[in-house]
Design a protein around this motif. Structure first.
Motif, mmCIF file in Angstrom:
data_model
loop_
_atom_site.group_PDB
_atom_site.id
_atom_site.type_symbol
_atom_site.label_atom_id
_atom_site.label_comp_id
_atom_site.label_asym_id
_atom_site.label_seq_id
_atom_site.Cartn_x
_atom_site.Cartn_y
_atom_site.Cartn_z
ATOM 1 N N VAL A 286 0.848 -1.189 0.000
ATOM 2 C CA VAL A 286 0.000 0.000 0.000
ATOM 3 C C VAL A 286 0.884 1.240 0.000
ATOM 4 O O VAL A 286 2.043 1.205 0.432
ATOM 5 N N THR A 287 0.349 2.350 -0.510
ATOM 6 C CA THR A 287 1.039 3.635 -0.406
ATOM 7 C C THR A 287 0.405 4.438 0.711
ATOM 8 O O THR A 287 -0.809 4.354 0.940
ATOM 9 N N ILE A 288 1.223 5.200 1.431
ATOM 10 C CA ILE A 288 0.731 6.061 2.510
ATOM 11 C C ILE A 288 1.352 7.436 2.291
ATOM 12 O O ILE A 288 2.568 7.605 2.405
ATOM 13 N N ASP A 289 0.517 8.418 1.936
ATOM 14 C CA ASP A 289 0.991 9.765 1.597
ATOM 15 C C ASP A 289 0.007 10.803 2.098
ATOM 16 O O ASP A 289 -0.982 10.473 2.746
ATOM 17 N N GLY A 290 0.290 12.072 1.768
ATOM 18 C CA GLY A 290 -0.599 13.162 2.142
ATOM 19 C C GLY A 290 -1.846 13.200 1.274
ATOM 20 O O GLY A 290 -1.888 12.601 0.192
ATOM 21 N N LEU A 397 -3.559 5.052 0.758
ATOM 22 C CA LEU A 397 -3.932 5.513 2.081
ATOM 23 C C LEU A 397 -3.260 6.855 2.373
ATOM 24 O O LEU A 397 -2.211 7.177 1.831
ATOM 25 N N THR A 398 -3.890 7.625 3.271
ATOM 26 C CA THR A 398 -3.305 8.895 3.689
ATOM 27 C C THR A 398 -2.802 8.772 5.128
ATOM 28 O O THR A 398 -3.203 7.865 5.878
ATOM 29 N N LYS A 775 12.621 13.763 5.219
ATOM 30 C CA LYS A 775 11.358 14.482 5.078
ATOM 31 C C LYS A 775 10.549 13.949 3.923
ATOM 32 O O LYS A 775 10.030 14.672 3.110
ATOM 33 N N ARG A 776 10.455 12.680 3.824
ATOM 34 C CA ARG A 776 9.676 12.092 2.736
ATOM 35 C C ARG A 776 8.201 12.261 3.010
ATOM 36 O O ARG A 776 7.411 12.542 2.141
ATOM 37 N N GLY A 777 7.827 12.133 4.279
ATOM 38 C CA GLY A 777 6.418 12.232 4.592
ATOM 39 C C GLY A 777 5.984 13.644 4.898
ATOM 40 O O GLY A 777 4.843 13.994 4.738
ATOM 41 N N GLY A 778 6.940 14.489 5.375
ATOM 42 C CA GLY A 778 6.568 15.840 5.722
ATOM 43 C C GLY A 778 6.108 16.616 4.512
ATOM 44 O O GLY A 778 6.644 16.490 3.435
ATOM 45 N N ARG A 779 5.122 17.427 4.679
ATOM 46 C CA ARG A 779 4.621 18.265 3.609
ATOM 47 C C ARG A 779 4.973 19.699 3.931
ATOM 48 O O ARG A 779 4.687 20.190 5.018
ATOM 49 N N GLY A 780 5.603 20.348 3.013
ATOM 50 C CA GLY A 780 6.035 21.712 3.254
ATOM 51 C C GLY A 780 5.010 22.698 2.764
ATOM 52 O O GLY A 780 3.824 22.530 2.915
ATOM 53 N N ARG A 781 5.490 23.716 2.096
ATOM 54 C CA ARG A 781 4.613 24.797 1.646
ATOM 55 C C ARG A 781 3.563 24.250 0.702
ATOM 56 O O ARG A 781 3.869 23.597 -0.273
ATOM 57 N N GLY A 782 2.343 24.574 0.992
ATOM 58 C CA GLY A 782 1.269 24.121 0.125
ATOM 59 C C GLY A 782 1.017 22.631 0.224
ATOM 60 O O GLY A 782 0.328 22.049 -0.581
ATOM 61 N N GLY A 783 1.582 21.976 1.237
ATOM 62 C CA GLY A 783 1.331 20.562 1.443
ATOM 63 C C GLY A 783 2.078 19.659 0.499
ATOM 64 O O GLY A 783 1.738 18.500 0.348
ATOM 65 N N LYS A 784 3.164 20.145 -0.147
ATOM 66 C CA LYS A 784 3.899 19.326 -1.099
ATOM 67 C C LYS A 784 5.129 18.729 -0.455
ATOM 68 O O LYS A 784 5.603 19.164 0.579
#
Length: 789
Positions: A286-290, A397-398, A775-784
């Motif tokens: 499974v993938t788990i991302d924002g 998945l998120t 920081k693969r999972g962290g989302r920076g500016r604008g959630g990217k």
């Protein structure tokens, strides 16, 4: 005509190359009538120990015919052009290093001054505003050291400009008294470009325009240019991104060759592509991302064994589609990485690959490279297997969904994704083991609160909100870290040239300043001359729950170096890994693509010398990719800063609580609550006193009153002025936290006293710190996504 294009002379007029030249054969292969190599000319000048005129050089090299003399002249001019030699006023050619000259890149500053960053890695050379008038930021120059300024910095003078970096500039057009000029949007370029009346292209006052520089700046004259494109109105939605793209020279259009290659690639994975690969389509990956992610680099699966764990990390197989030397590869190299602006991405690869064929989308077959690991009960890597595979992601998945599944037994997500709950729980159990191993290893693990910009319908900032990282983020991060470590170990064992992700130990000077700072709080950094991450972690642990926790952790982070890519392994200080690389994001990072190619080469069991890339190639790749990473960070920061300035320009006169985030010799930078916007309280705002900056203690201290302002202090400020062109927010100081309504006073603290904070915990400083997790999972500016450690 360049040296390389000089006419080839018929072989019957050939003159033998001097036998002493060790590169004679190479020159003979390149030219019909060869002349001595650059290396041999440099050796000659070193032996003569003086600058020589062209006739003297020709006599020493036995060059006596007109054709070869002309070729020598072109070669010497090319060596001057490339910064190997300098021609003095008498017309003699000399070695730059013998003339106490420095070759380097100009780094501009918004204040009008700048620096020369030496190519050899030495300390920067300061350039005053008069010297900076001759050049633009980014120019390649030869400079001489003319002394030391009052701050102890080496001061320089530009001797020669080797290469101009800005043939085109983006800026804002202005008119006054019949004159027109463009103010560059890149604030590192402080010089204006003047535009003749016939070069305006019907552009209007205040518009953002693209200018071609016709005449570069000189000592006596400013730059002159002509408008070649009107980009748009100054405050038009998205203009800040267009400006950043141009200002930082970020490639954002695909070449015709790239488009042609892309058109030849099928839209779906073919049966031929699947042949010879391990079939993992039945494995519940499974993938788990924002929530807003569109490109999925990685999928995961974990299973408990009798002893230990099996962890499968499947990564998009970009290297199958992007081959070395192809247009797609050249384009990816130039970009170096994807750039994530608010609500807009400049991808490293075209969307057909990044969001389609390479992205591990759910319920479709995809090619992948697998890192299959076995981990013991203590979280240590036992063995690893790499192989090509074909997979089919069972679910997208998120982070929030996974977090709810793990923390709420009644979560609707446990019902929706019931078949995956056991797998998710296994992943979480493994994460707990890896988390404990991380703590025992002593890796740094500072919590981080990043922010996300929320736009209104006109693409103006509506609000800035914190983004909380939960255990689902950390779960994926630990899986990716383990795969990156396994990859570094694997390639190290095979002795294949590669790029490590290196985070060097802090310098001696930074350690001295850090220990001085910590001493004021009764804290000690152990480890002697070479403290490790575990020593840093011990300090962090000692201040947990104290009023100065945020302050100390911020200074700990600032004492460390920036991570870079390089072929020489020096470990990763922050993560406390002996070997570390980047393997898990080939869709958005070029170093990861190189690593995939190295792994695939290892499977062939050929001699290392047969690999496409040498150690020197990897050094060049590392320097380039580290540079594009910094470029992306600077460009996104520039765009976000403009947006925040524009946001605050409508709030002049409003008052806010703020926390000091940095102290400098000209004032305090503070972050406004609850806006997450930073501005400057100038030193003259702090009261009737002479304030002095103490770099080791990160504070400003009043000479007469003894008043001290340092990181973490809380102030009350008012928005006084916003300059959109310079991206500056000026704030008026009203009071410090403990001084109530006083407009010109600040708390008086002896050195060593704890920084002000609300002991009740109701107004502790907001935490905004870097994390040395990947920081693969962290989302920076604008959630990217952002580049990781």
């Amino acid at each position: 005509m360049t040296e390389e294009s000089h006419p080839q002379i018929p072989s019957d007029n050939r003159t033998d190359t001097p036998p002493a030249d060790p590169h004679a054969d190479r020159e003979a292969d390149k030219y019909d009538n060869p002349i001595p190599s650059r290396e041999f000319i440099i050796d000659l000048l070193e032996k003569e120990q003086k600058p020589m005129r062209i006739k003297q050089i020709a006599d020493s090299l036995d060059i006596d015919d007109d054709e070869r003399f002309e070729a020598l002249s072109r070669r010497l001019k090319a060596m001057v052009r490339d910064g190997q030699l300098l021609r003095n006023r008498r017309g003699a050619f000399g070695l730059i290093q013998k003339m106490d000259l420095i070759k380097g890149k100009v780094i501009g500053h918004p204040g009008g001054f700048g620096f020369v960053q030496p190519e050899d890695g030495g300390s920067d050379l300061f350039l005053g505003d008069r010297e900076m008038h001759k050049v633009f930021h980014g120019d390649l120059v030869i400079a001489s050291v003319i002394g030391v300024d009052r701050k102890g910095r080496r001061e320089g003078m530009i001797v020669e400009i080797i290469e101009h970096a800005n043939e085109q500039l983006l800026g804002r057009l202005h008119f006054e008294d019949g004159l027109a000029w463009v103010q560059p949007t890149n604030n590192k370029i402080a010089q204006d470009v003047f535009i003749p009346q016939d070069g305006l292209l019907n552009a209007e006052e205040g518009q953002i325009v693209l200018v071609e520089v016709i005449h570069q700046p000189t000592k006596r004259s400013s730059a002159i240019g002509k408008v070649i494109e009107v980009i748009g109105d100054y405050l038009a939605p998205g203009m800040e991104i267009d400006s950043a793209i141009h200002a930082y020279d970020i490639p954002n259009e695909w070449s015709e060759d790239t488009t042609k290659q892309l058109d030849a690639i099928p839209d779906e994975v073919t049966e031929a592509d699947k042949e010879g690969r391990k079939d993992l389509r039945s494995l519940p990956l499974v993938t788990i991302d924002g929530e807003d992610s569109k490109d999925f680099d990685d999928a995961v699966f974990a299973k408990r064994r009798k002893k230990g764990w099996r962890l499968v990390v499947a990564i998009a197989d970009v290297s199958h589609y992007v081959k070395p030397g192809t247009p797609l590869d050249k384009e990816a190299y130039e970009r170096g990485n994807s750039v994530y602006f608010p609500q807009q991405v400049i991808p490293m690869l075209p969307e057909k690959l990044s969001n389609g064929l390479c992205s591990l989308n759910p319920k479709v077959d995809r090619l992948c490279m697998v890192c299959d690991m076995y981990i013991d009960d203590d979280g240590k890597l036992e063995r690893t297997q790499f192989y090509d595979a074909v997979m089919n992601s069972k679910a997208r998945l998120t982070y929030n969904q996974v977090h709810e599944m793990l923390t709420d037994e009644q979560s609707e997500h446990r019902q929706t994704f019931a078949e995956f709950v056991p797998n998710i729980e296994d992943l979480n159990d493994l994460y707990q083991v890896l988390k404990k191993a991380r703590e025992e290893r002593g890796a740094l693990d500072f919590d981080t609160t990043e922010t996300r910009i929320v736009f209104d319908e006109n693409r103006k900032i509506e609000k800035i909100v914190p983004v909380t990282r939960n255990d689902a983020h950390k779960l994926i991060e630990e899986c990716m870290l383990m795969a990156n470590v396994a990859t570094a170990r694997y390639l190290k064992w095979h002795k294949i040239p590669m790029l490590y992700r290196v985070h060097e130990k802090p310098s001696e000077e930074r350690l001295t300043n850090l220990r001085t700072f910590l001493g004021d709080f009764g804290l000690t950094l152990e480890g002697g001359d070479e403290p490790g991450a575990q020593d840093y972690a011990a300090v962090s642990e000692a201040v947990k729950g104290t009023p100065h926790e945020h302050l100390v952790e911020t200074v700990l982070l600032r004492s460390m170096n920036q991570a870079v890519y390089q072929p020489e392994n020096q470990g990763h200080f922050g993560l406390n890994y002996e070997y570390y690389t980047h393997f898990t994001s080939p869709i958005r990072r070029y170093p990861d693509l190189l690593i995939h190619r190295a792994i695939r080469f290892a499977w062939t069991k050929q001699a290392v010398t047969e690999f496409n890339y040498s150690e020197q190639d990897m050094k060049s790749f590392g320097e380039h990719c580290s540079s594009t990473e910094r470029r992306a960070d600077e460009a996104t920061r520039d765009a976000v800063t403009f947006l925040k300035c524009e946001f605050l320009s409508h709030r002049l006169g409003e008052e806010y609580d703020a926390v000091v985030t940095a102290a400098t010799n000209f004032g305090l930078f503070v972050e406004l609550d609850p806006l997450y916007v930073e501005g400057l309280v100038h030193i003259t705002e702090l009261g009737e006193d002479y304030f002095h900056y103490d770099a080791s203690r990160h504070c400003l201290k009043g000479e007469r009153t003894g008043k001290v302002y340092r990181l973490g202090d809380r102030l009350r400020v008012q928005v006084a002025q916003v300059n959109l062109d310079d991206r500056k927010i000026d704030l008026r100081f009203l009071s410090s936290e403990e001084d109530g309504d006083s407009e010109t006073t600040a708390e008086t603290k002896p050195e060593g006293a704890e920084t002000s904070a609300d002991e009740s915990g109701e107004s502790k400083p907001k935490k905004r710190k870097r994390s040395y997790r990947k920081k693969r999972g962290g989302r920076g500016r604008g959630g990217k996504k952002k580049t990781g450690s």
